[in-house]
Each structure stands twice: as structure tokens, then as C-alpha cells.
Design an enzyme around this catalytic site. Sequence first.
Site, PDB file in Angstrom:
ATOM      1  N   GLN A  87       0.876  -1.171   0.000  1.00 20.93           N
ATOM      2  CA  GLN A  87       0.000   0.000   0.000  1.00 20.93           C
ATOM      3  C   GLN A  87       0.914   1.222   0.000  1.00 20.93           C
ATOM      4  O   GLN A  87       1.397   1.656   1.044  1.00 20.93           O
ATOM      5  CB  GLN A  87      -0.915  -0.036   1.216  1.00 20.93           C
ATOM      6  CG  GLN A  87      -1.785  -1.298   1.258  1.00 20.93           C
ATOM      7  CD  GLN A  87      -2.857  -1.332   0.192  1.00 20.93           C
ATOM      8  OE1 GLN A  87      -3.732  -0.487   0.147  1.00 20.93           O
ATOM      9  NE2 GLN A  87      -2.789  -2.320  -0.703  1.00 20.93           N
ATOM     10  N   ARG A 125      -4.160   3.911   4.621  1.00 17.95           N
ATOM     11  CA  ARG A 125      -3.474   4.650   3.577  1.00 17.95           C
ATOM     12  C   ARG A 125      -3.908   4.108   2.222  1.00 17.95           C
ATOM     13  O   ARG A 125      -4.442   2.991   2.119  1.00 17.95           O
ATOM     14  CB  ARG A 125      -1.964   4.536   3.752  1.00 17.95           C
ATOM     15  CG  ARG A 125      -1.439   3.136   3.592  1.00 17.95           C
ATOM     16  CD  ARG A 125       0.044   3.033   4.021  1.00 17.95           C
ATOM     17  NE  ARG A 125       0.820   4.125   3.526  1.00 17.95           N
ATOM     18  CZ  ARG A 125       1.473   4.991   4.330  1.00 17.95           C
ATOM     19  NH1 ARG A 125       1.484   4.816   5.636  1.00 17.95           N
ATOM     20  NH2 ARG A 125       2.136   6.000   3.813  1.00 17.95           N
ATOM     21  N   ALA A 148     -11.538   2.741   4.630  1.00 17.70           N
ATOM     22  CA  ALA A 148     -10.612   1.884   3.890  1.00 17.70           C
ATOM     23  C   ALA A 148      -9.765   2.687   2.900  1.00 17.70           C
ATOM     24  O   ALA A 148      -9.954   3.895   2.732  1.00 17.70           O
ATOM     25  CB  ALA A 148     -11.406   0.807   3.167  1.00 17.70           C
ATOM     26  N   HIS A 149      -8.868   2.002   2.241  1.00 20.65           N
ATOM     27  CA  HIS A 149      -7.923   2.671   1.347  1.00 20.65           C
ATOM     28  C   HIS A 149      -8.623   3.362   0.176  1.00 20.65           C
ATOM     29  O   HIS A 149      -9.598   2.886  -0.348  1.00 20.65           O
ATOM     30  CB  HIS A 149      -6.819   1.741   0.851  1.00 20.65           C
ATOM     31  CG  HIS A 149      -7.271   0.454   0.249  1.00 20.65           C
ATOM     32  ND1 HIS A 149      -6.387  -0.522  -0.123  1.00 20.65           N
ATOM     33  CD2 HIS A 149      -8.494  -0.032  -0.041  1.00 20.65           C
ATOM     34  CE1 HIS A 149      -7.047  -1.533  -0.623  1.00 20.65           C
ATOM     35  NE2 HIS A 149      -8.317  -1.272  -0.577  1.00 20.65           N
ATOM     36  N   ASN A 150      -8.060   4.527  -0.170  1.00 18.92           N
ATOM     37  CA  ASN A 150      -8.502   5.298  -1.334  1.00 18.92           C
ATOM     38  C   ASN A 150      -9.863   5.958  -1.181  1.00 18.92           C
ATOM     39  O   ASN A 150     -10.376   6.537  -2.142  1.00 18.92           O
ATOM     40  CB  ASN A 150      -8.506   4.428  -2.603  1.00 18.92           C
ATOM     41  CG  ASN A 150      -7.178   3.736  -2.815  1.00 18.92           C
ATOM     42  OD1 ASN A 150      -6.134   4.345  -2.637  1.00 18.92           O
ATOM     43  ND2 ASN A 150      -7.211   2.464  -3.143  1.00 18.92           N
TER      44      ASN A 150
END
Lengths: 352, 352, 352
Positions: free
Chosen positions: B197, B217, B238-240
Site C-alpha cells: 500500500q 493509507r 478503507a484505502h482510497n
Amino acid sequence: MPTFTLDELARRFGLQARGDAATAVHGVCSLSPGKPGCIGFLSNPRLRDELATSLAAIVIVTPRHADAARGAALIAADPYLAYARIARLFDPERDFVPGVHAGAFVADSAQIGAGCRVAAGAVIDADARVGTDVYIGPGCTIGRGAVIGDGVRLIARVSVAARVVIGARCQVQAGAVLGSRGFGNARGPGGWEEVPQLGSLIIGDDVEIGANTCIDRGAIDDTVIANGVRLDNLIQIAHNVRIGEHTAIAACTGIAGSTRIGRRCMIGGAVGIAGHVEIADDVILLGRAMVTGSIPKAGVYGSGLPLDDAREWRKTVARVRRLGRLEARLQRLEKHLSLNAGSQDDDHSESI
Amino acid sequence: MPTFTLDELARRFGLQARGDAATAVHGVCSLSPGKPGCIGFLSNPRLRDELATSLAAIVIVTPRHADAARGAALIAADPYLAYARIARLFDPERDFVPGVHAGAFVADSAQIGAGCRVAAGAVIDADARVGTDVYIGPGCTIGRGAVIGDGVRLIARVSVAARVVIGARCQVQAGAVLGSRGFGNARGPGGWEEVPQLGSLIIGDDVEIGANTCIDRGAIDDTVIANGVRLDNLIQIAHNVRIGEHTAIAACTGIAGSTRIGRRCMIGGAVGIAGHVEIADDVILLGRAMVTGSIPKAGVYGSGLPLDDAREWRKTVARVRRLGRLEARLQRLEKHLSLNAGSQDDDHSESI
Amino acid sequence: MPTFTLDELARRFGLQARGDAATAVHGVCSLSPGKPGCIGFLSNPRLRDELATSLAAIVIVTPRHADAARGAALIAADPYLAYARIARLFDPERDFVPGVHAGAFVADSAQIGAGCRVAAGAVIDADARVGTDVYIGPGCTIGRGAVIGDGVRLIARVSVAARVVIGARCQVQAGAVLGSRGFGNARGPGGWEEVPQLGSLIIGDDVEIGANTCIDRGAIDDTVIANGVRLDNLIQIAHNVRIGEHTAIAACTGIAGSTRIGRRCMIGGAVGIAGHVEIADDVILLGRAMVTGSIPKAGVYGSGLPLDDAREWRKTVARVRRLGRLEARLQRLEKHLSLNAGSQDDDHSESI
């Protein structure tokens, strides 16, 4: 910043290359818009058109999309997997300098293997055994007699309780609690009494555990997380649960005590699973599923009423609550027309 | 204990005063029963009758309730907002003595601005940059190269991962994890493989983050929390994910990867939002809403079946599961009466 | 490893014994398969057959199952409660050596009673008062002026905020946050403004709090957790909530602000309870219940649609959304047959 050429990547990862062998990349990027000097990938065929405009220096594609790539390409049966492996080359967090920081607190009787890093503020209690090449981040607490396998990484503020066993190469994100007391309480004459939780928590090899996830130790026997399991953030796993190999569980899911989950299951986010149930191998549970009983066979399962405009939602709730009356009205019509086919639909309730 | 008179408060906050200008307060209180020497407020008009009996020395009210106040009053267009600002005068936790505690661990290459407090047990890694007037509480861990803006307060045991960027004046409660690894896994021949990530987490100015909340991240690009966002406790992002300015999210809500949430949204507690969806500006989601798709327009949305007596609930579940049969029975009646209007109701399922 | 004979256990716990008085045990086991040298118990009568094959050296049973025991037995009215008490003899984590570790940071003005252990990495701020025989584990942070009762155990990385009061003999698992800022925000002209949370958190005696559970401090008055309450992991309790004596709450449950919960309630996992509601004494809420209003009387309550095969689930969702049309079709039939009994079923929605 490390730099790799198309040629080097092809050789190192056993992939076929197209385009200028000297094309160099120093990082990763999304396919769209992409970034010069970076490598991206196409795994979702619906995004194929992005290949034409991507600024990525190299793209990883399947054989059938190779022709659509504008510039240099690496061809892989599974571009996402190839990307995962290549991206590790650019991960600045993977490496650490071995050594125990002067601000770490390691009990005399604890054993620390070669190549380990113990960061400032980490506390390792008596008789703990830490393997080789382990990273123990700042603020981690390792309980008495805990065992931590080779190559494990505890990112920061991870708590490993006494006697917990963690296999090799596991990675645990910040704030996770491994081996907390199970929720065992007996009713006594003056209120709840604590039931000691004397089992432990056994975690296999290559397990990943997310931030602030909690796994309780067993009451008598152990809680067991098998090899290769993936747990996201803020998951609760109660005492005596057993999770089979390579099962992946998304964030905010809770699993009550003594439940057994099979191998290779995929469990969505915010799923709730009751205690003392058994879930077969290869079960897929969609996000927010409510599991009140065992699932004896592989398949895809879901539950819940998805979103609606609030006014429509309130009407729907009212209608659902009128269902008993609706059934009675229908039965009355059927009787009136001598078509009564519904008498078997008495209010026998589900076994929830 | 600081003390303020009616007159001082009126001048300092630009409010109109009624009653004895010398009335003094040294703390805050609820309107009912109220406390002598303290200041309370009326924001809910239904509680207006409490003004008559409140023991508060000063009450903050709107112009239309000013006459109902028993004693001294401050008149404000928005009494709750006026209260919020006045109450800060009495908050004992806002001030700190600058300095780095001898029991804090700050890497040589980390930069700490003027006026900062770094408490015992805090760990700040290499190349981190901390602005001015920042409070870094006990047990916080700041990763390599993280950037923390001016006036930020990290209450205790907050983990900020490597390269995360936090804007000015943010406040983060204990146990929050900012920039944990996203849940990215690729299927390999031997099981799940880690997808690095490599994105980061960018947090704007004036953001509040609750206790034990986790924000991952990004996988390639960054996870982004815009200015003025409010996040309660135990939230998973969560990511993004991208969250727009001034959106507020209540506790226990989970947002899956790559979802985008608009500006000024109000998201209730324990809401679950699927990945890769887009939510418009000014959307209100009621508590426990289950969001499986995009919400393209502002409005109020909800879902779920609220509580019932357990026996009635089980009957309702059984009835819902009989709905297919109920529809078939109705259709049979309609056919019998040559009134078939329901043929379009075949079992085309929702696109969940 | 401590060892106890049947005779000793019978005398110490006031139980009747059967079999060889010298039978010795050094640990606990499950009834099936059981372990030589260990003690097990039978509380679920359906498992009675396991008595015949159990390898346990001693079993704890009710009088009616005493004859079924193969070897030595202890007879108790409540075998699970008797087991809970006996098992404490074998709990290796209960004892600690008093003393303040050299790696703990205790403010000069903090008071620590006799017999306390303060582990490495713990931070105790000014004016905190810690009773006698308290265990403060590694990485705990105790805020300014907090009060901690006699015999409390904070396992690891527990954060107790300023001025929070914890009663005697409480046990708190790793990562819990006690007294975080409540989620109080007022809309200002430029976005959300912080509403100071000036109340505190008052926790009674004999309370257990699970890993990574969060309890916010009150906005003006206090958040209150009464004596004997049991809270599992990852629970969220918002500001101004009051929980009555001996109520037990399972993991992942969230309770919104100002809600009051009665005494002896049993609240399942992942329950969501709205703010400003009142729940009577002795209410049982099944797992995943969605509580949107007050519950004025004792009883068992549940909600939600349990799991289904995903295809069947999607059909069910579609059918539920067609309920309005179904009702209209039925009404049309009734009208046609002059049997209209359903006109009262207009779309008056629930008061959610």
C-alpha cells in the site's frame, strides 16, 4: 528511490516484455491518468480503454490486452498478482535496521532472535520468545511467555497477551489486541463473576491482522487462526473461534464465541456471525450479512434491506409489519373464492 | 477556576445581555436542574419550560425565549453555537506546557516546531515534521516522514504512520490509527499475497477523529479526508476513500475501499457503505443504513428493519420469506378473476 | 503449577465431593475429550453423554448428573459458577509483583497506593490518584486528576482520560479508551465547531471493559457505568449514556448519546441503539438488533433479516420493495369482490 528497467523486471518476475527494454520505473501509479516513470496495471477488462491514454511508463497486462498498451508492457497471466510482487520493490517501509532501541523495555528472561528490531516504547515481558528478523514497532506490548515467529512485523502499539503464539511472517497493524480475555461471565448471587480465560490464542504463519482488530484468547481450549488468514481492521473474534486457512475477512465484522469458519471463505465487511455455528469451506458472505445459524455448504450468502429514500423506507417498514394482516386478507379472499391454498402458512416462525 | 461575568461574556462573544451585568459564572451546567454559578443554554424549544425552574446563573437563549428566562440571560441567534464557544473558557484540557518530556523518544532528524508538547512515552520517528503549538500525548507513535500541522492535538496513543500528512488544528482521540496498511491482497498460487500500500493518507485542516478510529493509507493514490470533517469513534475508512469537506460521520460506521463521499454529508452511526460507490454532497444517512450503491442526489436515506418483540420479529422474518408464495397466491386469484395486473412482477432481483 | 485435590476443592468452595478424595488436578479442561489431571464441568444437560468418556480427573456437575460421572466429581447447584471460581486458582495472570517499573513515567503529584504495579511504558499524569493493589499494565496512559479504585487491573495500553473515575476491582482489557471527547459539534458559519466536553466518565465497582472499547466523557453531566456492568470488545458508548447495574453488552455494539439503559439487561453483539432513548430493566436484545426508540418494558427483542442464499436474498429484497404494489393489488381484488377490509392500510409510515 530504486529504479528498475523493463528488462530487469521481466527477468526478475519471469514475465514477457514488450517495448523498449531500457524503459525505467521508480514507482507505481494508477492506470489512469498514470504517471511518467511509474508502473501501472490493468486487471479489470472494463478499464481497457485507459491503456490508450495512460501516462504510465510500463503497464502490466494479460496477453489479450497486450496490443492495447501504448508503450512498454509486461505480460502476466494475473496482472494484479504481478503488480503486487513488483510493487514490493518500491515499498519504503519493508526494511529496518536491526537492534533494540535504548527506549525499549525487554525483560531479562525474554529471548530476542537475530536480526530483530525492537522500537522505542516497546515492552517485552518475561519469558517471551521472539524469532529472527522480527520487527516490533513502537509502543507494542508483548506479554509473558508469548511466542513470536520469524519475520513477523508488529507495526505499532500491538498488544500480544501472555502465552499467545504467532507464526512466521505475520503482519499486524497498529492497535490490534491479540489474546484479550474472552467475554466469559457467570451469574453469581451478587452479580456477574469473572470466568478465567485460561486458553490461549494460536495464530498460524503468513497471517495478516488489521488495525484495532481484537482476538480473544480461549476460555479453556485455544482460539485458532490458521495459516494465511487475512483480517482487516476493527474485527472482533471472540473466544474459541477457529478460522480456517486462507479465509479473508473485511473490516468491522464480529464473530461470536466458539464459531468455526472454514477454509478460503470470503467474509464481507460488518458481517455479524452468531456464536457456536459452523461455516463450511469456500463460503462467501456479502457485506453486512447477519448469520444466525450454521452454513453447511459453499455458496454466496447475503442479508439485509439495502438503502432507500427515508420516506420510502419508513413505508416499507410499515408494510413489512402489516404482512401478517396482508396474509390474512389474502386467505380470506381465497376462502371466499374457495381457492384456499394458503392454510399451511400459519405463523410458524423461523428458528432464529 | 476561571470566572466570567455576564457583561464580560456579552462583550467577548458579541451577544446581547439581560439582567444583572455582574452575574458571575465559573462553569457550565444543563438547563435542568441547572447549577448555581454556572451557565446553561436552551436550544430545543420544547424544553422552554425548564427556563422557569433552572438553577443556572446565566442562560443562553434565542430572542424569542428571552422573556422566559428567570435570571440573567445572553441572547444569541444560535444558543448552542454560543454555548460551544463560551464553554471553551472552562475547558481544563485545552492548555499545555510546551516542552519535550524526558521520557519521549524523538529521532534526531525529526523536526519539532515551537510551542509543542511531546508527552512521555511518545515516539517520533526519523524525518517527521511537527508544526508549532502541537500537542502529542502519551504513547503516540509518529512514523517516518509524517507531517503534522500547526496546532494539532493528538490526545494519547494515536498512531500516525509513515508519510501521513495531517493539516492544521486537527484533534485526534486516543487509540486512533492513521495510515494503516489498506486491505490489499492478491490471490497467489499458495494463498493470499500482500499488495503493498504505497499511497498515503492526507488529512485536511480542522478535522476531528474519534477514539480507536482507523483510516487506511491508499494503495497507489492517497486516502483523502478534506477540511473540517468530523469522525466519531470506532470508524473504519478503507484505502482510497475520499471524504468531502465538513462531512460528519457517527461512530461504528464502516466505509469500504475507493468510495467517495461528498461535502456536508451527515452519516449516522453503524452505517455500512460498500466500496467503489459515490455519494453526493448533502446526503443524510440514518443510523445503521446499508449502502450498496451510489447515491447521486442529496436527500435523507435509511434502511433496515427496526426492533420488535422477538416472537413478533421471528414471525415477520417468516412472512418476509413467504413473500414469493404470497405473490404467487395473489396472482392466482387475479388470474381466476381475470384481473391479472401482476405479470410484470416476475422475480427480477435488485441489482445489489 | 499449583495442584489441588478433590478434598481441598470441596472444602474450599463448599461443594459436595464424590470419588477418591486424593484425586489431584493442576489445570482445567473441556469436558470432551477432557484431559487427565484436569477439572472440567457440565452445565449444558445436552452434553451429559460426554461424562461417560471424559478424560477429566474431576468433573463439576449438578446433583442430577452426579451418577453419570465416571470418576471423581464435585456437585454444585451451578457448575459453571463453581468452575469460574475454581478456575481462578489456575489463572497465571492474576498475580503481580508490586512496584513501579523504572520505565514507567509517574508525575510527582500523582498518588499511587500500596501494593500497586505500574509497568514499563505506563504514563500517569499529574494529580492522578491510584488506589491500592492496582495493576497498571504496559503502555497505559492515565490522565490528569483521574481516580482509580482499589484492585483495578488495566491490562495494557488502556487510556484513562483526565478526571475519569473508576471504581474498585474493575478490569479493563488492552486498548480501551475511557473518557474520550464526546462527539459534540455545533454548526458555525465556517463549518463544524467543537463543543467542549466538560463532563466526565464515572465507572462503578466490579465493571469489566473489553479490548478497544470506547466510552466518551459527558458533554456537561457525566457518562455513567454502574456497578457490575460487563462490556465486551469494540463497544462504543457515547457521551451522557447511563448504563444500569449488572447489564452485560456483547462486542461491536454501539450506543448513541444520552441513552439510558436499565439494570440487568443483556445486549447482544453488534446491536445499534439510537440516542436519547430509554431502555427498561431486564431487557434482552438479540444480536444485531436495531433500536430506534425507547423500550419501556422487560422482554426479548430482535430485528433484522437473517441470512439467505444471495440469489434468494436479492429476490426477497425485490419482493419487499414491491409490497406497496402487492397491497394495492390485493385491495383492488377486495374492492372487486366488495370485500374491502384493507382501506385502513394506507401508507402511514412508522415513527422511526
